[in-house]
Design an enzyme around this catalytic site. Sequence first.
Site, short mmCIF file in Angstrom:
data_model
loop_
_atom_site.label_atom_id
_atom_site.label_comp_id
_atom_site.label_asym_id
_atom_site.label_seq_id
_atom_site.Cartn_x
_atom_site.Cartn_y
_atom_site.Cartn_z
N TYR A 52 45.26 60.35 40.84
CA TYR A 52 46.36 60.19 41.40
C TYR A 52 46.63 62.23 41.43
O TYR A 52 46.41 62.61 42.60
CB TYR A 52 47.65 59.67 41.43
CG TYR A 52 48.09 59.59 42.59
CD1 TYR A 52 48.48 59.43 43.94
CD2 TYR A 52 49.11 60.50 42.17
CE1 TYR A 52 48.89 59.15 44.78
CE2 TYR A 52 50.32 60.81 43.70
CZ TYR A 52 49.97 59.93 44.75
OH TYR A 52 51.08 60.33 45.39
N ASP A 76 44.44 51.74 59.58
CA ASP A 76 45.15 50.82 57.79
C ASP A 76 43.95 49.34 58.33
O ASP A 76 44.00 49.07 58.79
CB ASP A 76 47.38 50.20 58.27
CG ASP A 76 46.81 50.14 56.37
OD1 ASP A 76 46.32 49.00 56.03
OD2 ASP A 76 48.21 50.60 56.70
N LYS A 89 44.93 64.10 45.04
CA LYS A 89 46.01 65.45 45.27
C LYS A 89 46.07 66.74 45.38
O LYS A 89 46.46 66.92 46.10
CB LYS A 89 47.67 64.69 45.45
CG LYS A 89 47.71 63.38 45.46
CD LYS A 89 47.78 63.03 47.10
CE LYS A 89 48.06 61.61 47.34
NZ LYS A 89 48.20 61.43 49.07
#
Length: 254
Positions: A165, A42, A169
């Site tokens: 998005y 992260d 995806k």
Amino acid sequence: MNADPLFDLSGRVAVVTGGLGRLGQVYVRGLEERGMKVAVFDVAGDGPVDVTDRVSVEAGLERVVAELGVPQLLVNNAGLDSPPDAPAEEVGPFETYPEASFDRVMDVNVKGTFLCCQVVGAAMAREGRGSIVNVSSVYGLLSPQQDLYEFRRQGGESFTKPVAYSVSKSAVLNLTRYLATYWARSGVRVNTLTLAGVRADQPAEFLEAYEPRVPLGRMADAEECLGAVVFLASDASSYMTGANLVVDGGWSAW
């Protein structure tokens, strides 16, 4: 630890990308509770790992291998969507959606998943075992229902759920299929986990529009996504690769 050997993850090593996020924290905690040794990739963490930078991912993997061993699980959870406070041009009409916004989302959601698969997956393949879980969304399966956001337009905003998005995806689904066949004989399984909406203090107006469209009548709790990750990580899914496990409360069944 689980007494059922099918779901026993104790002693295994996992990497969770975006592990400091809302769902990422649930995955990390849940896997640790089941005996896994979990490393977080992260940008906000100690020893940050930028999933869009191959050198950063390679350095992260080197640390994991040195401290914990070669991972048996990779959860590609890191993802980017337009935030609620996104600039007006980012949530405006498709025709004027900014190229820079498209590039930013694709960079994290597609390139980031690709690089982590490439680097961590290769290490798994050399060991002859491993499971990769690529996290997608129902918006990668189906088009967003734009009328869910009508309450924002009624409030005076010009709001369209952005395109990047969904495109990103959707790309994850076929990356999974490609890698599942590519690494099948190397002992590395690759599956997609497709999620629908997860409750996270959304506006009441959004919930009123969203929840009646779900056969189960509600959004998911974050913890309800964990079971699918545990299943895909464990030997309970040992004959499963190239699949798309949909956890959406029935959203895509209408």
